[in-house]
Design an enzyme around this catalytic site. Structure first.
Site, short mmCIF file in Angstrom:
data_model
loop_
_atom_site.label_atom_id
_atom_site.label_comp_id
_atom_site.label_asym_id
_atom_site.label_seq_id
_atom_site.Cartn_x
_atom_site.Cartn_y
_atom_site.Cartn_z
N ASN A 18 84.32 -24.85 -46.54
CA ASN A 18 85.26 -24.45 -48.11
C ASN A 18 85.77 -25.88 -48.40
O ASN A 18 86.15 -25.56 -49.31
CB ASN A 18 86.66 -24.14 -47.04
CG ASN A 18 86.02 -22.50 -46.97
OD1 ASN A 18 86.24 -21.71 -48.00
ND2 ASN A 18 86.10 -21.43 -45.48
N HIS A 112 91.31 -15.95 -45.67
CA HIS A 112 91.12 -15.66 -44.16
C HIS A 112 90.09 -14.61 -43.75
O HIS A 112 89.43 -14.12 -45.41
CB HIS A 112 92.08 -14.16 -44.04
CG HIS A 112 92.24 -13.59 -42.69
ND1 HIS A 112 91.96 -14.39 -41.39
CD2 HIS A 112 91.85 -12.80 -41.98
CE1 HIS A 112 92.61 -13.46 -40.41
NE2 HIS A 112 91.99 -12.76 -40.86
N GLU A 182 83.40 -17.16 -48.86
CA GLU A 182 85.09 -17.14 -49.20
C GLU A 182 84.98 -18.34 -49.94
O GLU A 182 85.57 -19.21 -50.30
CB GLU A 182 84.41 -18.32 -47.68
CG GLU A 182 85.32 -16.80 -46.49
CD GLU A 182 85.35 -17.79 -45.23
OE1 GLU A 182 85.72 -18.39 -45.17
OE2 GLU A 182 84.93 -17.10 -44.53
#
Ligand code: GRF
Length: 208
Positions: A18, A112, A182
């Protein structure tokens, strides 16, 4: 109104994909901010290496013998000494104390790997999230970016994306389907934050 070039601090315990997505988006000119600091509680986290490879200050900040409160306070002081418009928890596995969270009100976000408020809260991290989703029989999962408040995983939701749960999915397969989603979601959420074009109304994040 935009924030000009906002500075973000990223906290990560693991792979740092990420974080990589954020750095790549900045390099491509798709995100108007700079990463001023990356911190990890894990010495050999790939996230630290990824930061260093991009010329970003990367600090290994272990818990050691400190209590959760002492650790959080020391981490708060470290972050305070760098530019920090927003703090991004990108796979950071330590729960931060209330005083840490209160030091940066509505400035800390977390990603999350489920559709909150389902399958979140203390103990719901990594593979456990996906295992619980599969066992529940849910046909849809996804990921959520939210502001961090003292209620774990229950702060105002900034954005979400859904991903199908397929027949006979294993937790690993579901995790692998969610992970690339994500990356896009986190970059999109940070773009909204640095644009300043939102308002938090109760638990809702409203675009302005
Ligand atoms: C992601 O699944 C994120 O949702 C969770 O931790 C994981 C971090 O992945 N909080 P990476 O280290 O960014 O690859």
């Amino acid at each position: 109104m935009g924030m000009g070039s906002a500075s973000i601090v990223v906290l990560a315990s693991g792979e740092g994909t990420n974080l990589q997505a954020i750095m790549d988006a900045i390099a491509r000119g798709e995100l108007d901010c700079t990463v001023s600091l990356v911190v990890s509680d894990v010495r050999d986290a790939r996230a630290l290496e990824r930061a260093r490879n991009s010329g970003i200050t990367a600090v290994h900040f272990p818990r050691e013998k400190r209590t959760q409160d002492e650790y959080s306070d020391a981490l708060r002081d470290l972050i305070m000494s760098y530019p920090h418009d927003f703090i991004v928890l990108a796979g950071f596995l330590k729960i931060l104390s209330g005083s840490f969270i209160r030091a940066f009100p509505n400035r800390i976000i977390n990603i999350h790997p489920s559709l909150l408020p389902c399958f979140g809260g203390k103990g719901f991290y990594g593979e456990k999230v996906h295992k619980s989703v599969i066992e529940s029989g849910a046909r849809i999962s996804g990921c959520t970016v939210h502001f961090v408040t003292e209620d774990v995983d229950l702060g105002p939701i900034i954005d979400q994306e859904s991903v199908p749960v397929l027949d006979r999915d294993t937790p690993e397969q579901l995790a692998m389907r969610i992970h690339p989603v994500e990356h896009q979601l986190l970059v999109r959420s940070i773009r909204l934050l640095v644009s300043g074009r939102y308002e938090i109304i109760g638990k809702r994040v409203v675009r302005t």
